[in-house]
Structure formats: structure tokens, C-alpha cells
Design a protein around this motif. Structure first.
Motif, PDB file in Angstrom:
ATOM      1  N   THR A 193       0.816  -1.211   0.000  1.00 24.79           N
ATOM      2  CA  THR A 193       0.000   0.000   0.000  1.00 24.79           C
ATOM      3  C   THR A 193       0.853   1.267   0.000  1.00 24.79           C
ATOM      4  N   GLY A 194       2.169   1.113   0.141  1.00 24.71           N
ATOM      5  CA  GLY A 194       3.056   2.261   0.058  1.00 24.71           C
ATOM      6  C   GLY A 194       3.267   2.734  -1.366  1.00 24.71           C
ATOM      7  N   PHE A 195       2.806   1.927  -2.339  1.00 26.96           N
ATOM      8  CA  PHE A 195       2.940   2.284  -3.742  1.00 26.96           C
ATOM      9  C   PHE A 195       1.549   2.587  -4.317  1.00 26.96           C
ATOM     10  N   THR A 196       1.412   3.734  -4.963  1.00 26.46           N
ATOM     11  CA  THR A 196       0.117   4.187  -5.482  1.00 26.46           C
ATOM     12  C   THR A 196      -0.453   3.193  -6.493  1.00 26.46           C
ATOM     13  N   PRO A 197      -1.715   2.783  -6.320  1.00 23.15           N
ATOM     14  CA  PRO A 197      -2.322   1.835  -7.263  1.00 23.15           C
ATOM     15  C   PRO A 197      -2.641   2.481  -8.600  1.00 23.15           C
ATOM     16  N   LEU A 198      -2.710   1.675  -9.641  1.00 19.46           N
ATOM     17  CA  LEU A 198      -3.095   2.174 -10.956  1.00 19.46           C
ATOM     18  C   LEU A 198      -4.553   2.618 -10.945  1.00 19.46           C
ATOM     19  N   ALA A 199      -4.869   3.588 -11.793  1.00 17.98           N
ATOM     20  CA  ALA A 199      -6.258   4.037 -11.910  1.00 17.98           C
ATOM     21  C   ALA A 199      -7.146   2.894 -12.397  1.00 17.98           C
ATOM     22  N   SER A 200      -6.573   2.055 -13.267  1.00 17.80           N
ATOM     23  CA  SER A 200      -7.296   0.896 -13.783  1.00 17.80           C
ATOM     24  C   SER A 200      -6.424  -0.342 -13.607  1.00 17.80           C
ATOM     25  N   PRO A 201      -6.481  -0.931 -12.425  1.00 16.97           N
ATOM     26  CA  PRO A 201      -5.630  -2.101 -12.160  1.00 16.97           C
ATOM     27  C   PRO A 201      -5.882  -3.229 -13.141  1.00 16.97           C
ATOM     28  N   ARG A 202      -4.815  -3.936 -13.507  1.00 19.11           N
ATOM     29  CA  ARG A 202      -4.924  -5.016 -14.490  1.00 19.11           C
ATOM     30  C   ARG A 202      -4.974  -6.381 -13.811  1.00 19.11           C
ATOM     31  N   VAL A 203      -5.476  -6.407 -12.572  1.00 22.46           N
ATOM     32  CA  VAL A 203      -5.626  -7.662 -11.852  1.00 22.46           C
ATOM     33  C   VAL A 203      -7.038  -7.744 -11.287  1.00 22.46           C
ATOM     34  N   ALA A 204      -7.478  -8.957 -10.995  1.00 23.31           N
ATOM     35  CA  ALA A 204      -8.803  -9.135 -10.419  1.00 23.31           C
ATOM     36  C   ALA A 204      -8.789  -8.789  -8.931  1.00 23.31           C
ATOM     37  N   GLY A 205      -9.937  -8.475  -8.377  1.00 20.82           N
ATOM     38  CA  GLY A 205     -10.037  -8.197  -6.954  1.00 20.82           C
ATOM     39  C   GLY A 205      -9.853  -6.734  -6.613  1.00 20.82           C
ATOM     40  N   VAL A 206      -9.805  -6.453  -5.316  1.00 14.69           N
ATOM     41  CA  VAL A 206      -9.697  -5.078  -4.820  1.00 14.69           C
ATOM     42  C   VAL A 206      -8.233  -4.722  -4.576  1.00 14.69           C
ATOM     43  N   VAL A 207      -7.821  -3.568  -5.088  1.00 18.02           N
ATOM     44  CA  VAL A 207      -6.469  -3.070  -4.871  1.00 18.02           C
ATOM     45  C   VAL A 207      -6.535  -1.958  -3.834  1.00 18.02           C
ATOM     46  N   LEU A 208      -5.910  -2.169  -2.681  1.00 16.50           N
ATOM     47  CA  LEU A 208      -5.944  -1.174  -1.621  1.00 16.50           C
ATOM     48  C   LEU A 208      -5.211   0.092  -2.037  1.00 16.50           C
ATOM     49  N   GLY A 209      -5.732   1.232  -1.575  1.00 11.60           N
ATOM     50  CA  GLY A 209      -5.116   2.501  -1.910  1.00 11.60           C
ATOM     51  C   GLY A 209      -3.831   2.730  -1.149  1.00 11.60           C
ATOM     52  N   ALA A 210      -3.046   3.695  -1.618  1.00 13.29           N
ATOM     53  CA  ALA A 210      -1.774   4.014  -0.971  1.00 13.29           C
ATOM     54  C   ALA A 210      -2.016   4.665   0.376  1.00 13.29           C
ATOM     55  N   ASP A 211      -1.059   4.531   1.283  1.00 13.19           N
ATOM     56  CA  ASP A 211      -1.159   5.179   2.587  1.00 13.19           C
ATOM     57  C   ASP A 211      -1.223   6.686   2.411  1.00 13.19           C
ATOM     58  N   ASP A 212      -1.960   7.331   3.306  1.00 17.28           N
ATOM     59  CA  ASP A 212      -2.052   8.775   3.254  1.00 17.28           C
ATOM     60  C   ASP A 212      -0.703   9.398   3.579  1.00 17.28           C
ATOM     61  N   ALA A 213      -0.301  10.410   2.802  1.00 16.82           N
ATOM     62  CA  ALA A 213       1.018  11.026   2.971  1.00 16.82           C
ATOM     63  C   ALA A 213       1.195  11.623   4.367  1.00 16.82           C
ATOM     64  N   SER A 214       0.106  12.178   4.921  1.00 13.68           N
ATOM     65  CA  SER A 214       0.218  12.775   6.247  1.00 13.68           C
ATOM     66  C   SER A 214       0.482  11.733   7.317  1.00 13.68           C
ATOM     67  N   ASP A 215      -0.059  10.516   7.105  1.00 14.37           N
ATOM     68  CA  ASP A 215       0.188   9.431   8.043  1.00 14.37           C
ATOM     69  C   ASP A 215       1.673   9.061   8.049  1.00 14.37           C
ATOM     70  N   ARG A 216       2.282   9.086   6.873  1.00  8.96           N
ATOM     71  CA  ARG A 216       3.698   8.744   6.777  1.00  8.96           C
ATOM     72  C   ARG A 216       4.552   9.767   7.520  1.00  8.96           C
ATOM     73  N   SER A 217       4.228  11.053   7.293  1.00 10.50           N
ATOM     74  CA  SER A 217       5.072  12.094   7.865  1.00 10.50           C
ATOM     75  C   SER A 217       4.989  12.127   9.383  1.00 10.50           C
ATOM     76  N   SER A 218       3.846  11.675   9.954  1.00 11.48           N
ATOM     77  CA  SER A 218       3.705  11.694  11.392  1.00 11.48           C
ATOM     78  C   SER A 218       4.095  10.382  12.048  1.00 11.48           C
ATOM     79  N   ASP A 219       4.486   9.408  11.224  1.00  9.91           N
ATOM     80  CA  ASP A 219       4.834   8.085  11.746  1.00  9.91           C
ATOM     81  C   ASP A 219       6.029   8.180  12.670  1.00  9.91           C
ATOM     82  N   ALA A 220       5.999   7.433  13.766  1.00  8.15           N
ATOM     83  CA  ALA A 220       7.127   7.478  14.709  1.00  8.15           C
ATOM     84  C   ALA A 220       7.549   6.089  15.104  1.00  8.15           C
TER      85      ALA A 220
END
Length: 220
Positions: A193-220
Motif C-alpha cells: 500500500t506504500g505504492f500508489t495503485p493504478l487508476a485501472s488495475p490489471r488484476v482481479a479483486g480489490v487493490v488497496l489505496g496508498a497510505d495517506d502522505a500525512s500518516d507517513r510524515s507523522s509516523d514514529a
């Protein structure tokens, strides 16, 4: 005259000197390409003197592994004391392991590239397990992770760390090493999930979205 001073060296001091020099020779040449004659020559002693302290090359090699291992485990313990985000700690840890086992030419000692014996392999596995347990302690000190879960994570991260060191050693230049460190850090810290998913994924199933950037910056 140098032979005389060599003979007068206290046993404990002589043993420590032999271990230090053996570490240097083994990491430079590897186990198979190193002979007891090589180590004795590096220390300026005869081979019988070397055998007074170590009964075989393999015994000496195992002790060298233990010396390097203690330094590596100390580095893992110190991760919990580093300031900065989780990503900073992971990136620093990955690079530090590379410095230990690759820049010092000892990558072969801890990645299994040089098969020596069952005893040596068991010692390497034991060292990596100890590192995983120490890493688990760091994880449980900052996360709601169970003891068994953290040990599984610790072993997984150690495996990733070994692979990262191999990739860094084979990199063509510093730019490629930076890319490797960034990629592996993102993978460890955020997973896929650290890598942004394609707008139109070429695989079956649900592709989780990338982590929110603000969550990364506040991570400790």
C-alpha cells in the motif's frame, strides 16, 4: 627480536590478536580460500602457535562469526534509541547492515553463499534468529504487536535486510543504491500500500489505496 616479543605476548592478548586478524582475513578471502597458514602469517606467528589457541580453521571461523554477530545485534538493539520516523529507522537499519556485511566484505558470512558445514550454518541461523528476537523487542516497544507476531515480523525483516544488502552490493552506483534503499524501506514500512495503485488495475479483486502522505510524515 620481533619473534621474541611475539613469544612474550600474554595468552589472552595473543588470542584476541589472532581473532582480530582472522576476522580480517576471512572477510577478505572467505573461508575456503583462507588457510591457517594465511592467518598465522598475518599474525606473524607459526601455525603451531595458532593451533595452540584454535584446534581447527572451522573453530576459529565460528568464533569470528560470533564476534561480528555481537556487533550486529548491538546495532539492532540501538534501533529503538534512534530518533526520527519509523521509515528513518528502517532505512538506517538496512543501510547499517549493508555496511557491516557488504562494505566490510563479509556478506558471504551471513547470506549463506559459502556453504561450509552444518555447524557453521547452524551458527549463522542462530545469529539471525537472535537478531530477529532483538528486532521483535524493538517492534513490541512501539506497536500493538503480540510477542509471537513480532518474532515472525522480526525474522521477515531480517530476511529482507539480507536481500537488501545483496542488492546494494551489486548496485552500479550510489543513485541505484539510493533507489534500492527507498524501495525496500517503503516495502518494509508500508507494504504494497506504500505504492500508489493504478487508476485501472490489471488484476482481479480489490487493490488497496496508498497510505495517506500525512500518516507517513507523522509516523514514529
Amino acid at each position: 627480536m620481533s619473534t621474541s616479543s611475539t613469544a612474550r605476548m600474554p595468552r589472552a592478548q595473543r588470542r584476541a590478536q589472532l581473532l582480530e586478524l582472522a576476522t580480517s582475513v576471512f572477510t577478505e578471502k572467505g573461508f575456503q580460500s583462507t588457510s591457517m597458514d594465511d592467518i598465522a602469517a598475518a599474525a606473524g606467528v607459526t601455525k603451531p602457535v595458532l593451533y595452540q589457541h584454535f584446534n581447527s580453521k572451522e573453530t576459529l571461523y565460528v568464533e569470528v562469526l560470533d564476534i561480528i554477530a555481537e556487533s550486529m545485534i548491538a546495532e539492532v538493539r540501538a534501533l529503538g534509541e534512534h530518533s526520527g520516523s519509523t521509515a528513518d529507522k528502517v532505512r538506517g537499519g538496512l543501510h547499517r547492515f549493508y555496511e557491516f556485511v557488504a562494505l566490510d566484505n563479509s556478506l558471504r558470512l551471513f547470506t549463506g553463499h559459502e556453504v561450509i558445514s552444518d555447524e557453521v550454518q547452524e551458527r549463522v541461523v542462530s545469529v539471525l534468529d537472535r537478531m530477529a528476537i532483538e528486532l521483535a523487542a524493538v517492534l513490541t516497544a512501539s506497536r500493538q504487536v503480540g510477542v509471537e507476531e513480532s518474532r515472525v515480523l522480526g525474522r521477515g525483516v531480517i530476511a529482507v535486510t539480507q536481500t537488501t544488502a545483496q542488492l546494494l552490493q551489486g548496485a552500479a552506483d550510489e543513485a541505484e543504491r539510493e533507489t534500492i534503499l527507498d524501495t525496500m524501506t517503503t516495502t518494509v514500512v508500508h507494504g504494497l500500500t506504500g505504492f500508489t495503485p493504478l487508476a485501472s488495475p490489471r488484476v482481479a479483486g480489490v487493490v488497496l489505496g496508498a497510505d495517506d502522505a500525512s500518516d507517513r510524515s507523522s509516523d514514529a
